[in-house]
Scaffold this motif. Structure first.
Motif, mmCIF file in Angstrom:
data_model
loop_
_atom_site.group_PDB
_atom_site.id
_atom_site.type_symbol
_atom_site.label_atom_id
_atom_site.label_comp_id
_atom_site.label_asym_id
_atom_site.label_seq_id
_atom_site.Cartn_x
_atom_site.Cartn_y
_atom_site.Cartn_z
ATOM 1 N N GLN A 67 0.828 -1.208 0.000
ATOM 2 C CA GLN A 67 0.000 0.000 0.000
ATOM 3 C C GLN A 67 0.861 1.256 0.000
ATOM 4 O OE1 GLN A 67 -0.631 -1.362 3.625
ATOM 5 N NE2 GLN A 67 -1.321 -3.265 2.668
ATOM 6 N N ILE A 68 0.320 2.300 -0.608
ATOM 7 C CA ILE A 68 0.851 3.657 -0.464
ATOM 8 C C ILE A 68 -0.356 4.517 -0.114
ATOM 9 C CG2 ILE A 68 2.015 5.605 -1.570
ATOM 10 C CD1 ILE A 68 3.428 3.619 -3.396
ATOM 11 N N LYS A 69 -0.347 5.089 1.095
ATOM 12 C CA LYS A 69 -1.551 5.757 1.599
ATOM 13 C C LYS A 69 -1.252 7.217 1.955
ATOM 14 C CE LYS A 69 -2.041 2.378 4.616
ATOM 15 N NZ LYS A 69 -2.565 1.429 5.633
ATOM 16 N N VAL A 70 -2.101 8.101 1.414
ATOM 17 C CA VAL A 70 -1.989 9.528 1.710
ATOM 18 C C VAL A 70 -3.384 10.045 2.060
ATOM 19 C CG1 VAL A 70 -0.844 11.655 0.992
ATOM 20 C CG2 VAL A 70 -0.442 9.551 -0.292
ATOM 21 N N PRO A 71 -3.913 9.727 3.238
ATOM 22 C CA PRO A 71 -5.243 10.221 3.604
ATOM 23 C C PRO A 71 -5.185 11.714 3.922
ATOM 24 C CG PRO A 71 -4.253 9.065 5.453
ATOM 25 C CD PRO A 71 -3.304 8.891 4.298
ATOM 26 N N LEU A 72 -6.084 12.483 3.338
ATOM 27 C CA LEU A 72 -6.130 13.925 3.564
ATOM 28 C C LEU A 72 -7.582 14.363 3.736
ATOM 29 C CD1 LEU A 72 -3.601 15.140 0.824
ATOM 30 C CD2 LEU A 72 -3.183 15.019 3.288
ATOM 31 N N GLU A 73 -7.771 15.465 4.437
ATOM 32 C CA GLU A 73 -9.121 15.975 4.674
ATOM 33 C C GLU A 73 -9.545 17.027 3.640
ATOM 34 O OE1 GLU A 73 -11.100 14.652 6.839
ATOM 35 O OE2 GLU A 73 -9.553 13.339 7.692
ATOM 36 N N ASN A 74 -8.719 17.274 2.634
ATOM 37 C CA ASN A 74 -9.005 18.336 1.665
ATOM 38 C C ASN A 74 -9.604 17.814 0.359
ATOM 39 O OD1 ASN A 74 -6.820 17.062 0.528
ATOM 40 N ND2 ASN A 74 -5.541 18.896 0.323
ATOM 41 N N THR A 75 -10.066 16.565 0.351
ATOM 42 C CA THR A 75 -10.656 15.852 -0.811
ATOM 43 C C THR A 75 -9.604 15.432 -1.844
ATOM 44 O OG1 THR A 75 -11.215 17.738 -2.262
ATOM 45 C CG2 THR A 75 -12.832 17.148 -0.545
ATOM 46 N N SER A 115 7.092 -0.370 -5.259
ATOM 47 C CA SER A 115 8.275 0.321 -4.762
ATOM 48 C C SER A 115 8.187 1.763 -5.246
ATOM 49 C CB SER A 115 9.560 -0.337 -5.279
ATOM 50 O OG SER A 115 10.693 0.389 -4.859
ATOM 51 N N GLY A 116 7.638 2.640 -4.392
ATOM 52 C CA GLY A 116 7.422 4.003 -4.848
ATOM 53 C C GLY A 116 7.298 4.991 -3.720
ATOM 54 N N SER A 150 0.523 13.141 -5.510
ATOM 55 C CA SER A 150 0.444 12.140 -6.566
ATOM 56 C C SER A 150 1.324 10.979 -6.122
ATOM 57 C CB SER A 150 0.895 12.688 -7.918
ATOM 58 O OG SER A 150 2.260 13.064 -7.864
ATOM 59 N N ILE A 151 1.200 9.862 -6.791
ATOM 60 C CA ILE A 151 1.981 8.680 -6.429
ATOM 61 C C ILE A 151 2.761 8.213 -7.647
ATOM 62 C CG2 ILE A 151 1.856 6.253 -5.737
ATOM 63 C CD1 ILE A 151 -0.650 6.958 -4.110
ATOM 64 N N GLU A 152 4.021 7.897 -7.439
ATOM 65 C CA GLU A 152 4.877 7.345 -8.495
ATOM 66 C C GLU A 152 5.503 6.067 -7.960
ATOM 67 O OE1 GLU A 152 8.971 8.594 -10.858
ATOM 68 O OE2 GLU A 152 7.575 10.172 -10.210
ATOM 69 N N THR A 153 5.248 4.949 -8.594
ATOM 70 C CA THR A 153 5.725 3.684 -8.057
ATOM 71 C C THR A 153 6.026 2.673 -9.160
ATOM 72 O OG1 THR A 153 5.180 1.876 -6.510
ATOM 73 C CG2 THR A 153 3.366 2.780 -7.796
ATOM 74 N N ASP A 154 6.953 1.779 -8.883
ATOM 75 C CA ASP A 154 7.183 0.620 -9.738
ATOM 76 C C ASP A 154 6.244 -0.494 -9.291
ATOM 77 O OD1 ASP A 154 9.181 1.988 -11.023
ATOM 78 O OD2 ASP A 154 10.829 0.929 -10.042
ATOM 79 N N CYS A 191 -0.090 7.853 -10.364
ATOM 80 C CA CYS A 191 -1.472 8.090 -9.920
ATOM 81 C C CYS A 191 -1.610 9.572 -9.583
ATOM 82 C CB CYS A 191 -1.800 7.265 -8.687
ATOM 83 S SG CYS A 191 -1.524 5.489 -8.876
ATOM 84 N N LEU A 192 -2.641 10.223 -10.106
ATOM 85 C CA LEU A 192 -2.800 11.643 -9.843
ATOM 86 C C LEU A 192 -4.261 12.056 -9.759
ATOM 87 C CD1 LEU A 192 -1.942 13.635 -13.089
ATOM 88 C CD2 LEU A 192 -1.838 11.162 -13.010
ATOM 89 N N HIS A 193 -4.466 13.170 -9.093
ATOM 90 C CA HIS A 193 -5.796 13.758 -8.929
ATOM 91 C C HIS A 193 -5.618 15.266 -8.770
ATOM 92 C CE1 HIS A 193 -9.670 14.297 -6.330
ATOM 93 N NE2 HIS A 193 -9.892 14.590 -7.600
ATOM 94 N N PRO A 194 -5.343 15.971 -9.885
ATOM 95 C CA PRO A 194 -5.097 17.409 -9.804
ATOM 96 C C PRO A 194 -6.362 18.196 -9.483
ATOM 97 C CG PRO A 194 -5.179 16.703 -12.087
ATOM 98 C CD PRO A 194 -5.246 15.457 -11.258
ATOM 99 N N GLN A 195 -6.144 19.400 -9.011
ATOM 100 C CA GLN A 195 -7.256 20.276 -8.631
ATOM 101 C C GLN A 195 -8.020 20.748 -9.864
ATOM 102 O OE1 GLN A 195 -6.437 24.272 -6.958
ATOM 103 N NE2 GLN A 195 -7.487 23.541 -5.125
ATOM 104 N N PRO A 196 -9.357 20.701 -9.838
ATOM 105 C CA PRO A 196 -10.134 21.136 -11.002
ATOM 106 C C PRO A 196 -10.222 22.656 -11.081
ATOM 107 C CG PRO A 196 -11.624 20.511 -9.250
ATOM 108 C CD PRO A 196 -10.224 20.205 -8.760
#
Length: 304
Positions: A109-117, A129-130, A142-146, A159-164
């Motif tokens: 797992q790679i986890k980045v829980p945030l309260e800002n959506t 491995s990232g 964002s996440i960058e992994t092998d 993996c990304l989720h940029p601001q709209p």
């Protein structure tokens, strides 16, 4: 609208004629943009002719909508689909706690829980491995992994989720475009097979997403197969493809599906890719012109 204007317009008035012509041109242009995503468009990535094997990569992406509390619905979906990798976005600490049971079957797992959506949770059956990156804004990860496939082949996953660009959050698209194109350049320079997945907050036929494809050289499995509109799940008459999975030309496509709603305003998306270097000769690879490259550099270097 055009039909109504055709019926009720007064064609003796130049203004009515000009409005009707302008609307007709606009409709033709919009059809030109979306045509590649219809079943009549050319497929950018070929369908796999091989059965699922150790080179397959089954991906599930879901924007869960942070305030949504139907976590059990996602467990049912995961149980049915059995993906290799799960990306959940708009995930905070509550969502991380709810999904902790996944860790038994998804030990990486790679986890980045945030309260800002803009939180992200990445779960994988395959070795990862990232690291977490903050490419443009300090609170947008964002996440960058092998990823090591069952065959032993390594794949680079972004993996990304940029601001709209929306008035209540950010009226500009500068930050979103910059993050998308930074990942495009990373993908182009990568020597490994590449997959990019995420809620890009941009439709598949937009100029920025088109530019992303040209700069990165990555393929969109929706082209020639359908829109797979993932947003808004709550309104059947107004939906757009905002959740994306792209791959490098050394993949073929085993399947792509839009899955049932789990209480979010986004439908989850499922893509089953198969690493197959021979597909590179059959796939239609987008190419960037010098003008495209210059525009991408301009957007990347624009101050935020």
């Amino acid at each position: 609208m055009i039909i109504c204007l055709s019926i009720f317009s007064d064609f003796t008035k130049p203004a009515d004629v000009v409005i009707l012509i302008a609307l007709s041109i606009n409709v033709i242009y919009l059809f030109y943009l979306i045509f590649p995503f219809t079943i009549f468009g050319k497929k950018q990535i070929v369908s796999s002719k091989l059965s699922n094997n150790e080179n397959n990569l089954r991906l599930l992406i879901a924007n869960v909508y942070q305030e949504n509390k139907k976590s059990s619905a996602y467990y049912g979906l995961i149980e049915k689909c059995q993906p290799d990798i799960i990306l959940l976005v708009e995930t905070n600490k509550w969502w991380q706690n709810q999904m902790d049971t996944l860790e038994k079957e998804y030990p990486y797992q790679i986890k980045v829980p945030l309260e800002n959506t803009y939180g992200m949770l990445l779960y994988s059956k395959l070795e990862l491995s990232g690291e977490v990156k903050y490419l443009v804004e300090e609170d947008i990860p964002s996440i960058e992994t092998d990823v090591k496939l069952a065959s032993g082949q390594t794949v680079k996953l972004f993996c990304l989720h940029p601001q709209p660009p929306v008035p209540q959050e950010n009226p500009r698209s500068t930050e979103r475009d910059k993050e998308i194109l930074l990942v495009a350049e990373k993908a182009k320079q990568c020597n490994l097979p590449v997959v990019v997945m995420g809620d890009l907050n941009d439709v598949a036929w937009s100029y920025t997403t088109e530019l992303f494809g040209k700069i990165s050289g990555l393929l969109d499995p929706r082209r020639g197969r359908g829109f797979f509109n993932s947003f808004n799940a709550k309104y059947f008459f107004l939906r757009f493809p905002l959740d994306h999975i792209f791959c490098s030309p050394d993949f073929s496509l085993s399947s792509i599906k839009r899955l049932k709603s789990c209480g979010s305003d986004h439908f989850p998306m499922w893509v089953n890719l198969q690493f197959n270097p021979q597909a590179k000769d059959l796939n239609h690879i987008p190419e960037a012109t010098e003008e495209d490259k210059a525009l991408a550099e301009e957007k990347i270097n624009t101050p935020t």
